[in-house]
Motif scaffolding. Sequence first.
Motif, PDB file in Angstrom:
ATOM      1  N   GLU A  14       2.987  -4.119   7.172  1.00 38.17           N
ATOM      2  CA  GLU A  14       2.915  -4.858   5.913  1.00 38.17           C
ATOM      3  C   GLU A  14       4.247  -5.530   5.603  1.00 38.17           C
ATOM      4  OE1 GLU A  14      -0.583  -2.587   3.347  1.00 38.17           O
ATOM      5  OE2 GLU A  14       1.431  -2.781   2.519  1.00 38.17           O
ATOM      6  N   THR A  27       1.497   1.353   9.413  1.00 38.53           N
ATOM      7  CA  THR A  27       0.908   0.464   8.410  1.00 38.53           C
ATOM      8  C   THR A  27       1.977  -0.077   7.473  1.00 38.53           C
ATOM      9  OG1 THR A  27      -1.251   1.543   8.481  1.00 38.53           O
ATOM     10  CG2 THR A  27      -0.678   0.381   6.452  1.00 38.53           C
ATOM     11  N   SER A  28       2.859   0.792   7.011  1.00 40.40           N
ATOM     12  CA  SER A  28       3.935   0.377   6.112  1.00 40.40           C
ATOM     13  C   SER A  28       4.817  -0.665   6.780  1.00 40.40           C
ATOM     14  CB  SER A  28       4.770   1.600   5.708  1.00 40.40           C
ATOM     15  OG  SER A  28       3.967   2.595   5.108  1.00 40.40           O
ATOM     16  N   GLN A  61      -6.820   4.398   4.285  1.00 40.15           N
ATOM     17  CA  GLN A  61      -5.874   5.238   5.019  1.00 40.15           C
ATOM     18  C   GLN A  61      -5.002   6.044   4.057  1.00 40.15           C
ATOM     19  OE1 GLN A  61      -3.508   2.757   7.532  1.00 40.15           O
ATOM     20  NE2 GLN A  61      -2.509   4.444   8.595  1.00 40.15           N
ATOM     21  N   SER A  62      -4.555   5.387   2.990  1.00 41.06           N
ATOM     22  CA  SER A  62      -3.751   6.073   1.984  1.00 41.06           C
ATOM     23  C   SER A  62      -4.560   7.166   1.292  1.00 41.06           C
ATOM     24  CB  SER A  62      -3.250   5.058   0.947  1.00 41.06           C
ATOM     25  OG  SER A  62      -2.569   5.694  -0.098  1.00 41.06           O
ATOM     26  N   THR A 108       0.869  -1.180   0.000  1.00 36.28           N
ATOM     27  CA  THR A 108       0.000   0.000   0.000  1.00 36.28           C
ATOM     28  C   THR A 108       0.902   1.226   0.000  1.00 36.28           C
ATOM     29  OG1 THR A 108      -1.645  -1.169   1.321  1.00 36.28           O
ATOM     30  CG2 THR A 108      -1.825   1.237   1.213  1.00 36.28           C
ATOM     31  N   HIS A 123      -6.151  -0.285   4.676  1.00 40.06           N
ATOM     32  CA  HIS A 123      -4.908   0.431   4.391  1.00 40.06           C
ATOM     33  C   HIS A 123      -5.072   1.356   3.191  1.00 40.06           C
ATOM     34  CE1 HIS A 123      -2.344  -2.852   6.577  1.00 40.06           C
ATOM     35  NE2 HIS A 123      -3.136  -2.181   7.387  1.00 40.06           N
TER      36      HIS A 123
END
Length: 732
Positions: free
Chosen positions: A138, A134-135, A371-372, A111, A368
Amino acid sequence: MEKNKPCRTARRPGQTIPEAVEELLAKMTTAEKLGQMYQSIGADITTVGTTQVKEPVEELLRAGQIGSMMQVGEPHDLAKRIRHFQDIAVNESRLGIPLLFCLDVIHGFETIFPIPLAWSCCFDEELIRQAAATSAREAACCGINYIFSPMVDIPHDPRWGRVAETAGEDPWWGSRVSAALVKGMQEDGGVMACLKHYLGYAAAEAGRDYNTVEFSDSALHNTYLPPFAAGVKAGVKSVMTAFNVANGVPAVANRPLVEGVLRGELGFDGVVVSDYAAVMELMEHGVAEDEADAAEKALAATLDIEMTTNYFRRHGEALLNSGRITMEQVDAAVRRILTAKYELGVMDDPYRFLREEEIDSTVYTPEHLAQSRTLAARSAVLLKNDGVLPLAKDKKLALIGPFADSSDLFGCWCCSTRKAEVATLATGLREKGFDFTVEEGSGVQQPIEGGIERAVAAAKAADVAVLALGEDDQMSGEACSRMNITIPECQQALAEAVAVTGKPTVLVLTNGRPLLLNWYDEHMNAILEGWAPGSEGGRALADLLAGDEVPGGKLTMSFPWHTGQIPVYYNELPTGRPFVEGTDEHFQSKYLDGPNAPLYPFGYGLTYGRCVCGAVKMSGENLAPGETLTATVTVRNEGSLPARETVQLYLRDRCASLSRPVQELRGVKQVWLEPGQQAEVSFAIDEPMLRFYTARGVWASEAGGFDVMIGLDSRSAKQNKAGFTLTAGVQE
């Protein structure tokens, strides 16, 4: 390693990490110690001299002579490959020391979020922290546990392509972003973060990547060091040295900079890693005669890990035998590496970051992506709007330009395999129900035969033209410096032809740096700076164009009026002959053929409402150490649409032991205002906010007068001033 079988490096019950490290260190051979200091590229190659040569990676793993490894790929394949290499290291080497697995996760794993320069414009630390977390999550479920991020360099030159990876030109905001990213990656995401590039990399002369830098001790401490200090305070576990020299010595071998300032002044006790092949580059810099000399000098500066070169491993024993390096130096480096591995938990469970069964439920999820999308919308900056935005749904649109229906929205430093799934701008507008035609009109850097003619016809047949122009992902980032930071000539010709039609025209930009936009500022009805907005970029931009999201981003880097102004930044020093607008005095610091000020200043950005900021009101005239003053303004939305505003506090030290900047950002507060609504916004000011690295070489505040400026950008804040006096200074 068999399931439920204890790892050989696991701590015994009650054993502390320092105890475990010392016990393991005592068992290691010299070759195994030097191997921990080598980071492999993750394939059967390494860097020798200035070339890459074959290297038996699996054989070295069995010999315990690789400590960390870079890996990249599709998530399931990546996890499979990482498990394979970890199996060899843990089960087939003598001591079974697990590997660290590394990757540049700059603004997303699969993402993709907006580029860091973009997300810094949202001025929302929590949103930025969530994106980092989040990054990291993942990447972590695929086995990546060591991330080469955040990049916390402070740039002043938009010609430098790596401005895209930064948080912009302000050290205070850069420090806040640095801490937020470290906490997001480490505390929330569970991986090891790495601050880079230490130090002064963004000061490359002429904006040319890898070029020489020169800066004073004051600039080192007051401009370039604060984001690193903030990251260290936030608990970062690793720091990467820069490619450049500092005071004539390359950073990777700069003992005063690394051992003295980083480890000494800042108290950093974590892992220092070189940038890619930077130890080899000591020979290119002309400060090392050969590989052994380079290894000796890098180790003397307290470098722990060399990335892609293996000079420590290949020359270490000879250097030890000749007395050029000591076992104490080697042990100190290995001790820091092993400590990091224990703190990450891989020594107790080498596979804790390999959760293949969670990949599909963790990577590139709808949550995600949402979120982006939110972060992309909050990061975009509205630079101009005469009322054409938001777009009315009953208007027919002509969507024109190379980024009209392009998936090239990731920007630089992106390892995602999901580029084909990007939501384009055309996708976003189509999902909103707009009636529009699409004409590419031009390539990014090359014209298309008949493209302009078709684009003009589409514009004439529409009510509003939307121009989607900018830079592709190869035009910014590492080694992507540009002399001429304009929109490419073929796109300029397209824009000029569309403008001649007389139709209201909106410019939507995709780019990785500030650009020269003078012509567009004069000829466009609206300009939306979208940056490289990531996986959901097209939908986020459509949200803004349709008015479903209200723009509120603010520039964190000034947009020049002309390349001749560069470097141009808001927190400049006043000089002895400052330029005073409206005066005829000749002998001032100014240009004969243009303004000093940028086209768009730091902190600038419009919203759909029209906000005004009232006069600054102070709670008192004097500030003593330990006390607090309050500065207050009233912000009112006088427009007919909602407003998302970022109110900004700037301070100026009027007289100090060093010349101080004309403005320094020291606070931001965001407000949402409906039409006609107003809000009182207050900032607390205390003595620690006034400290700087003084002429005496210490961090301190100094008694005297200070200006307080509050506004909606750095330029307007200068016109809204109050003041106070600090009654006594304090030294840290």
